[in-house]
Design a protein around this motif. Structure first.
Motif, mmCIF file in Angstrom:
data_model
loop_
_atom_site.group_PDB
_atom_site.id
_atom_site.type_symbol
_atom_site.label_atom_id
_atom_site.label_comp_id
_atom_site.label_asym_id
_atom_site.label_seq_id
_atom_site.Cartn_x
_atom_site.Cartn_y
_atom_site.Cartn_z
ATOM 1 N N UNK A 59 0.825 -1.215 0.000
ATOM 2 C CA UNK A 59 0.000 0.000 0.000
ATOM 3 C C UNK A 59 0.860 1.266 0.000
ATOM 4 N N UNK A 60 1.762 1.453 0.984
ATOM 5 C CA UNK A 60 2.608 2.647 0.919
ATOM 6 C C UNK A 60 3.646 2.575 -0.205
ATOM 7 N N UNK A 61 4.073 1.356 -0.559
ATOM 8 C CA UNK A 61 5.039 1.227 -1.658
ATOM 9 C C UNK A 61 4.422 1.687 -2.977
ATOM 10 N N UNK A 62 3.162 1.358 -3.195
ATOM 11 C CA UNK A 62 2.471 1.802 -4.407
ATOM 12 C C UNK A 62 2.357 3.312 -4.466
ATOM 13 N N UNK A 63 2.058 3.931 -3.317
ATOM 14 C CA UNK A 63 1.989 5.391 -3.260
ATOM 15 C C UNK A 63 3.358 5.999 -3.536
ATOM 16 N N UNK A 64 4.406 5.371 -2.997
ATOM 17 C CA UNK A 64 5.765 5.885 -3.216
ATOM 18 C C UNK A 64 6.162 5.784 -4.686
ATOM 19 N N UNK A 65 5.836 4.679 -5.325
ATOM 20 C CA UNK A 65 6.141 4.517 -6.747
ATOM 21 C C UNK A 65 5.393 5.569 -7.561
ATOM 22 N N UNK A 66 4.125 5.794 -7.231
ATOM 23 C CA UNK A 66 3.338 6.818 -7.920
ATOM 24 C C UNK A 66 3.961 8.197 -7.727
ATOM 25 N N UNK A 67 4.347 8.513 -6.495
ATOM 26 C CA UNK A 67 4.940 9.820 -6.196
ATOM 27 C C UNK A 67 6.226 10.016 -6.975
ATOM 28 N N UNK A 68 7.034 8.983 -7.077
ATOM 29 C CA UNK A 68 8.279 9.086 -7.846
ATOM 30 C C UNK A 68 7.988 9.269 -9.333
ATOM 31 N N UNK A 69 6.961 8.584 -9.811
ATOM 32 C CA UNK A 69 6.628 8.652 -11.236
ATOM 33 C C UNK A 69 6.046 9.987 -11.668
ATOM 34 N N UNK A 70 5.231 10.602 -10.819
ATOM 35 C CA UNK A 70 4.588 11.868 -11.204
ATOM 36 C C UNK A 70 5.203 13.070 -10.515
ATOM 37 N N UNK A 73 3.104 13.789 -4.389
ATOM 38 C CA UNK A 73 1.690 13.553 -4.111
ATOM 39 C C UNK A 73 1.050 14.873 -3.709
ATOM 40 N N UNK A 74 -0.170 15.078 -4.135
ATOM 41 C CA UNK A 74 -0.869 16.318 -3.795
ATOM 42 C C UNK A 74 -1.884 16.056 -2.681
ATOM 43 N N UNK A 75 -1.377 15.600 -1.546
ATOM 44 C CA UNK A 75 -2.231 15.312 -0.404
ATOM 45 C C UNK A 75 -1.882 16.313 0.689
#
Length: 144
Positions: A59-70, A73-75
């Motif tokens: 769960x947090x790893x997926x968020x981290x991968x997304x954050x690195x890719x884009x 994070x806009x949270x």
């Protein structure tokens, strides 16, 4: 703060959640209810730890991968840390009382046609709508 709704991102995210839930059901034979998966780690049962740990850490790893890719994070949260902790505790208690969480009942249970999950989701949504109404119109709290 008024976050912009991105329908294509929401659709894509929902499809990925559905696909991941289906894959877990087909490959491991388990329901992707986050609270139940996490609760199954304590106390750990031999032979049942690997997939649970992979799911929870993913769960947090997926968020981290997304954050690195884009590029981030806009949270943002304007709530005090004690309120976030209290909210987390209340959600945890609610998942135990309700025999599951929104992911288990809302995504997996409804997808399987579970009457119990339909009842749970209707209660989730009614309480959420009531909470927003009370906060915005009765407590004059506006959006925070």
């Amino acid at each position: 703060m008024s976050p912009a709704f991105a329908p294509w991102a929401a659709l894509g995210g929902g499809m990925l959640i559905g696909l991941a839930s289906l894959l877990l059901l087909v490959t491991v034979g388990r329901i992707a209810g986050v609270s139940g998966i996490a609760a199954g780690l304590l106390p750990p049962r031999l032979g049942d730890i690997g997939w649970r740990l992979a799911f929870v850490l993913g769960l947090p790893a997926g968020a981290a991968v997304w954050a690195l890719g884009v590029g981030g994070l806009s949270v943002a949260s304007h709530a005090a840390p004690w309120r976030l902790i209290l909210a987390g505790l209340l959600v945890g208690i609610g998942t135990r009382v309700g025999s599951g969480c929104t992911s288990g009942h809302g995504v997996c249970g409804l997808g399987r046609g579970s009457p119990r999950s339909l009842a749970a989701v209707l209660v989730f949504m009614a309480v959420a709508m009531l909470s927003v109404f009370v906060r915005r119109h009765l407590l004059h709290g506006g959006v925070s």
